[in-house]
Design an enzyme around this catalytic site. Structure first.
Site, PDB file in Angstrom:
ATOM      1  N   HIS A  27       5.206  -8.474   0.339  1.00 39.39           N
ATOM      2  CA  HIS A  27       5.303  -7.349   1.280  1.00 39.39           C
ATOM      3  C   HIS A  27       4.817  -7.733   2.682  1.00 39.39           C
ATOM      4  O   HIS A  27       3.976  -8.628   2.850  1.00 39.39           O
ATOM      5  CB  HIS A  27       4.499  -6.159   0.756  1.00 39.39           C
ATOM      6  CG  HIS A  27       5.142  -5.493  -0.423  1.00 39.39           C
ATOM      7  ND1 HIS A  27       4.732  -4.276  -0.919  1.00 39.39           N
ATOM      8  CD2 HIS A  27       6.192  -5.883  -1.201  1.00 39.39           C
ATOM      9  CE1 HIS A  27       5.499  -3.947  -1.942  1.00 39.39           C
ATOM     10  NE2 HIS A  27       6.379  -4.905  -2.145  1.00 39.39           N
ATOM     11  N   GLU A  34       2.798  -6.267   4.756  1.00 38.27           N
ATOM     12  CA  GLU A  34       1.357  -6.123   5.031  1.00 38.27           C
ATOM     13  C   GLU A  34       0.589  -7.315   4.484  1.00 38.27           C
ATOM     14  O   GLU A  34      -0.303  -7.858   5.152  1.00 38.27           O
ATOM     15  CB  GLU A  34       0.815  -4.832   4.401  1.00 38.27           C
ATOM     16  CG  GLU A  34       1.502  -3.562   4.892  1.00 38.27           C
ATOM     17  CD  GLU A  34       2.699  -3.146   4.044  1.00 38.27           C
ATOM     18  OE1 GLU A  34       3.469  -4.020   3.588  1.00 38.27           O
ATOM     19  OE2 GLU A  34       2.871  -1.929   3.843  1.00 38.27           O
ATOM     20  N   CYS A  91       1.762   0.030  -0.030  1.00 32.07           N
ATOM     21  CA  CYS A  91       1.726   0.283  -1.473  1.00 32.07           C
ATOM     22  C   CYS A  91       0.312   0.007  -2.004  1.00 32.07           C
ATOM     23  O   CYS A  91      -0.570  -0.443  -1.260  1.00 32.07           O
ATOM     24  CB  CYS A  91       2.752  -0.600  -2.180  1.00 32.07           C
ATOM     25  SG  CYS A  91       2.252  -2.329  -2.277  1.00 32.07           S
ATOM     26  N   CYS A 127      -0.758  -3.815  -1.589  1.00 35.01           N
ATOM     27  CA  CYS A 127      -1.121  -4.151  -0.203  1.00 35.01           C
ATOM     28  C   CYS A 127      -2.402  -3.423   0.196  1.00 35.01           C
ATOM     29  O   CYS A 127      -3.210  -3.972   0.953  1.00 35.01           O
ATOM     30  CB  CYS A 127       0.013  -3.800   0.753  1.00 35.01           C
ATOM     31  SG  CYS A 127       1.434  -4.884   0.549  1.00 35.01           S
TER      32      CYS A 127
HETATM   33  O1  LIG Z   1       4.730  -1.166   2.228  1.00 33.91           O
HETATM   34  C1  LIG Z   1       5.723  -1.857   1.898  1.00 33.91           C
HETATM   35  N1  LIG Z   1       5.913  -3.100   2.449  1.00 33.91           N
HETATM   36  C2  LIG Z   1       6.986  -3.862   2.161  1.00 33.91           C
HETATM   37  O2  LIG Z   1       7.131  -4.959   2.705  1.00 33.91           O
HETATM   38  N2  LIG Z   1       7.912  -3.385   1.241  1.00 33.91           N
HETATM   39  C3  LIG Z   1       9.090  -4.163   0.959  1.00 33.91           C
HETATM   40  C4  LIG Z   1       9.312  -4.614  -0.444  1.00 33.91           C
HETATM   41  C5  LIG Z   1      10.813  -4.614  -0.560  1.00 33.91           C
HETATM   42  O3  LIG Z   1      11.347  -5.810   0.001  1.00 33.91           O
HETATM   43  C6  LIG Z   1      11.231  -3.434   0.298  1.00 33.91           C
HETATM   44  C7  LIG Z   1      11.376  -2.127  -0.462  1.00 33.91           C
HETATM   45  O4  LIG Z   1      12.619  -2.123  -1.045  1.00 33.91           O
HETATM   46  P1  LIG Z   1      13.362  -0.797  -1.551  1.00 33.91           P
HETATM   47  O5  LIG Z   1      13.198   0.241  -0.449  1.00 33.91           O
HETATM   48  O6  LIG Z   1      14.769  -1.230  -1.791  1.00 33.91           O
HETATM   49  O7  LIG Z   1      12.656  -0.401  -2.833  1.00 33.91           O
HETATM   50  O8  LIG Z   1      10.204  -3.301   1.251  1.00 33.91           O
HETATM   51  C8  LIG Z   1       7.750  -2.182   0.664  1.00 33.91           C
HETATM   52  C9  LIG Z   1       6.679  -1.402   0.955  1.00 33.91           C
HETATM   53  C10 LIG Z   1       6.494  -0.112   0.321  1.00 33.91           C
HETATM   54  O9  LIG Z   1       6.532  -0.316  -1.050  1.00 33.91           O
HETATM   55 ZN   LIG Z   2       2.931  -3.522  -0.481  1.00 33.33          ZN
END
Ligand SMILES: O=c1[nH]c(=O)n([C@H]2C[C@H](O)[C@@H](COP(=O)(O)O)O2)cc1CO
Ligand SMILES: [Zn+2]
Length: 165
Positions: free
Chosen positions: A78, A80, A104, A107
Site C-alpha cells: 500500500h 502508506e 487500512c 497501514c
Molecule cells: O489505504 C490504502 N492504500 C492503498 O495503497 N491501497 C491500494 C491497494 C490496492 O492496490 C488498491 C485498492 O484496490 P481496490 O479499490 O480495487 O480494492 O489500493 C488501498 C488502500 C485502502 O485499502
Molecule cells: Zn493499507
C-alpha cells in the site's frame, strides 16, 4: 508587482504530491499516493501502491476479484506503507502523513509504530468495512489526529509545455 494570491496551501501541496505519486501506480482500478511531512514542512517520504521491489508488474495479477492468490491483494504494497519504508532515513515521530484514501488496518499499524502523529486524507470511501473500522479504532486509541481534508481548490493542472514555464 504584488505577490500572487492564488498559490496552493500547504495541505493542497502535500496532498498534491501524494496524488501525483499515485499516478505511478500500475493498479488499473485504484491508484493511491501518500506523502509524509515533518514538523518543518519538509517532505520526508512518498509512496504509491505497487508490487514489492523485484516483483514484476507484468507477471503478477492486477485483478480485484476471483481466487485470492490470483488477485493483487496478497501482493500489493500500500501507498502508506511504501511512504513509510521509502522515508529518507529519519525518525518519523511527530510527522504527518497525507494519503488519498483513509489507511487500512495494516497501514494504520505501521503508521502508529513509526510515530506519525497525524493522518490527513481525502476519501474515506471504505469507512463501513471492518478493516477500516479496526483502523480507526487503533488510530484513535493511539491518539493519532485524523483529519479529512477540505481542499480550497478542486483541481491543480500541471503542464509540461515548455512555453508554460
Ligand atoms: O489505504 C490504502 N492504500 C492503498 O495503497 N491501497 C491500494 C491497494 C490496492 O492496490 C488498491 C485498492 O484496490 P481496490 O479499490 O480495487 O480494492 O489500493 C488501498 C488502500 C485502502 O485499502
Ligand atoms: Zn493499507
Amino acid at each position: 508587482m504584488s505577490k500572487r494570491t492564488d498559490y496552493i496551501s500547504w495541505d493542497e501541496y502535500f496532498m498534491g504530491v501524494a496524488l501525483l505519486s499515485g499516478k505511478r501506480s500500475k493498479d488499473p482500478s485504484t491508484q493511491v499516493g501518500a506523502c509524509i511531512v515533518n514538523q518543518q514542512n519538509k517532505i520526508v517520504g512518498v509512496g504509491y501502491n505497487g508490487l514489492p521491489i523485484g516483483i514484476s508488474d507484468d507477471q503478477f495479477p492486477w485483478q480485484n476479484e476471483g481466487n485470492f492468490l490470483e488477485t493483487k491483494y496478497p501482493y500489493v504494497c500500500h501507498a502508506e506503507l511504501n511512504a513509510i519504508l521509502n522515508n529518507i532515513g529519519i525518525n518519523l515521530s511527530g510527522c504527518k502523513i497525507y494519503t488519498a484514501l483513509f489507511p487500512c488496518n495494516e497501514c494504520s499499524k505501521a503508521i502508529i509504530q513509526s510515530g506519525i502523529s497525524e493522518v490527513i486524507y481525502l476519501s474515506d470511501k471504505y469507512a463501513g468495512k471492518e478493516n477500516f473500522i479496526a483502523a480507526k479504532r487503533m488510530l484513535q486509541t493511539a491518539g493519532i489526529r485524523l483529519r479529512k481534508m477540505t481542499p480550497g481548490v478542486n483541481e491543480v493542472t500541471l503542464s509540461f509545455d515548455e512555453k508554460g514555464v
